[in-house]
Design a protein around this motif. Sequence first.
Motif, PDB file in Angstrom:
ATOM      1  N   ARG A  11       0.849  -1.185   0.000  1.00 46.92           N
ATOM      2  CA  ARG A  11       0.000   0.000   0.000  1.00 46.92           C
ATOM      3  C   ARG A  11       0.887   1.238   0.000  1.00 46.92           C
ATOM      4  O   ARG A  11       1.974   1.234   0.565  1.00 46.92           O
ATOM      5  N   PRO A  15      -2.500   1.207   6.221  1.00 43.09           N
ATOM      6  CA  PRO A  15      -3.916   0.838   6.297  1.00 43.09           C
ATOM      7  C   PRO A  15      -4.575   1.434   7.530  1.00 43.09           C
ATOM      8  O   PRO A  15      -3.924   1.704   8.532  1.00 43.09           O
ATOM      9  N   SER A  16      -5.865   1.625   7.444  1.00 41.35           N
ATOM     10  CA  SER A  16      -6.608   2.287   8.505  1.00 41.35           C
ATOM     11  C   SER A  16      -7.937   1.574   8.728  1.00 41.35           C
ATOM     12  O   SER A  16      -8.482   0.936   7.822  1.00 41.35           O
ATOM     13  N   ILE A 311      -8.642 -11.713   3.360  1.00 36.75           N
ATOM     14  CA  ILE A 311      -8.941 -10.926   2.153  1.00 36.75           C
ATOM     15  C   ILE A 311      -9.340 -11.839   0.992  1.00 36.75           C
ATOM     16  O   ILE A 311     -10.292 -11.566   0.255  1.00 36.75           O
ATOM     17  N   ALA A 324     -13.995  -3.054   0.087  1.00 33.81           N
ATOM     18  CA  ALA A 324     -12.718  -2.356   0.291  1.00 33.81           C
ATOM     19  C   ALA A 324     -12.450  -2.126   1.770  1.00 33.81           C
ATOM     20  O   ALA A 324     -11.319  -2.278   2.242  1.00 33.81           O
ATOM     21  N   ALA A 325     -13.483  -1.763   2.518  1.00 27.98           N
ATOM     22  CA  ALA A 325     -13.305  -1.505   3.946  1.00 27.98           C
ATOM     23  C   ALA A 325     -12.917  -2.767   4.700  1.00 27.98           C
ATOM     24  O   ALA A 325     -12.067  -2.734   5.603  1.00 27.98           O
ATOM     25  N   ALA A 327     -11.386  -5.408   3.444  1.00 31.10           N
ATOM     26  CA  ALA A 327     -10.012  -5.767   3.074  1.00 31.10           C
ATOM     27  C   ALA A 327      -9.013  -4.890   3.821  1.00 31.10           C
ATOM     28  O   ALA A 327      -7.998  -5.382   4.336  1.00 31.10           O
ATOM     29  N   GLU A 328      -9.294  -3.602   3.891  1.00 27.15           N
ATOM     30  CA  GLU A 328      -8.361  -2.707   4.581  1.00 27.15           C
ATOM     31  C   GLU A 328      -8.340  -2.981   6.083  1.00 27.15           C
ATOM     32  O   GLU A 328      -7.302  -2.836   6.737  1.00 27.15           O
ATOM     33  N   GLU A 331      -5.828  -5.578   6.724  1.00 27.24           N
ATOM     34  CA  GLU A 331      -4.474  -5.043   6.662  1.00 27.24           C
ATOM     35  C   GLU A 331      -4.158  -4.207   7.898  1.00 27.24           C
ATOM     36  O   GLU A 331      -3.039  -4.259   8.435  1.00 27.24           O
ATOM     37  N   PHE A 332      -5.145  -3.443   8.357  1.00 26.96           N
ATOM     38  CA  PHE A 332      -4.955  -2.657   9.578  1.00 26.96           C
ATOM     39  C   PHE A 332      -4.676  -3.556  10.778  1.00 26.96           C
ATOM     40  O   PHE A 332      -3.839  -3.232  11.629  1.00 26.96           O
ATOM     41  N   SER A 335      -1.019  -4.247  10.995  1.00 23.99           N
ATOM     42  CA  SER A 335      -0.069  -3.128  11.010  1.00 23.99           C
ATOM     43  C   SER A 335      -0.141  -2.319  12.303  1.00 23.99           C
ATOM     44  O   SER A 335       0.755  -1.523  12.572  1.00 23.99           O
TER      45      SER A 335
END
Length: 338
Positions: A11, A15-16, A311, A324-325, A327-328, A331-332, A335
Amino acid sequence: MTADIVPLRPRETGPSLAPMLALTANAMNRVNAVILDRMQSEIPLIPALAGHLIAGGGKRMRPMLTLAGAELLGYQGARHHRLAAAVEFIHTATLLHDDVVDGSDLRRGKATANIVFGNPATVLVGDFLFSRAFELMVEDGSLKVLKILSNASAVIAEGEVDQLTAARQVETSEERYLSIIGAKTAALFAAATRIAAVVAERGEADERALDAYGRNLGIAFQLVDDAIDYDSDASEMGKGRGDDFRDGKMTLPVILAYARGSESERAFWREAIAGHKSSDADLDHATALIASHGAVDATRERARHFASRAIDAIAGFPASAAHAAMAEAAEFAVSRRF
């Protein structure tokens, strides 16, 4: 058995959780209204103690998964609001019980309920919240939803007991550890997401896909929680630094450091996990050993593998803000530093 590592897609920015929060904000207001209503009682201690934890913040990940799953599937009804509240009550009840079992004194930067109100009241209010959760499930009227969430509640309890019996057992394997977190954490993530497909009246394939998303996300989430205990300070974590270490919990960073260590290092771990080395200096030494063997990094890499699986589990659904939310959010989960 160790998992193969599958890298997440790179990315440009970190990510958030913000897209997930925005996606579910309106629905979460309705969930919070249900929570506030159902935690009330004529016994003043019950809403006071429940409110102490519920008002303490937290990401509300589990009910958000129910709401996000419903958005992903285009569900237009309102059943998921009460069920998301039931999910949060189950989670809150387990937190209250966990803090008593672990003797915790800090959660999300605040004194735990058991410190403020005492162990007996904390356990009993946890029981009250479990009861409220089951009331909401029964009111929904779906035997399938009831089966999914009641089974998850039983699996969580089994996972907590398994973790209790594994505590101070330095030979705990990575396989057993993954089994424990799959039960005590991932089961509710999976159930919370799966019930969205039930209320949306989708088929078994969609149920399994959302279950897989939640389950893999839950494992990733817990792996990172366990890494954070050894690479963040208390102000970041919102709990006491080194709690897992002092409780003798064989989390993955310790399992890996023990497996990769010299005989003298293993001797230290045997003493520490048995409870004979628990000072701040011992914690610093443990943290140094974990760092020297790359055990935190390896734990986070395994978390990335499970996040990638989460994901992939929803890859078959059409592109959308919800997709999309979600999936992110995966990732968040890997991280984050808190």
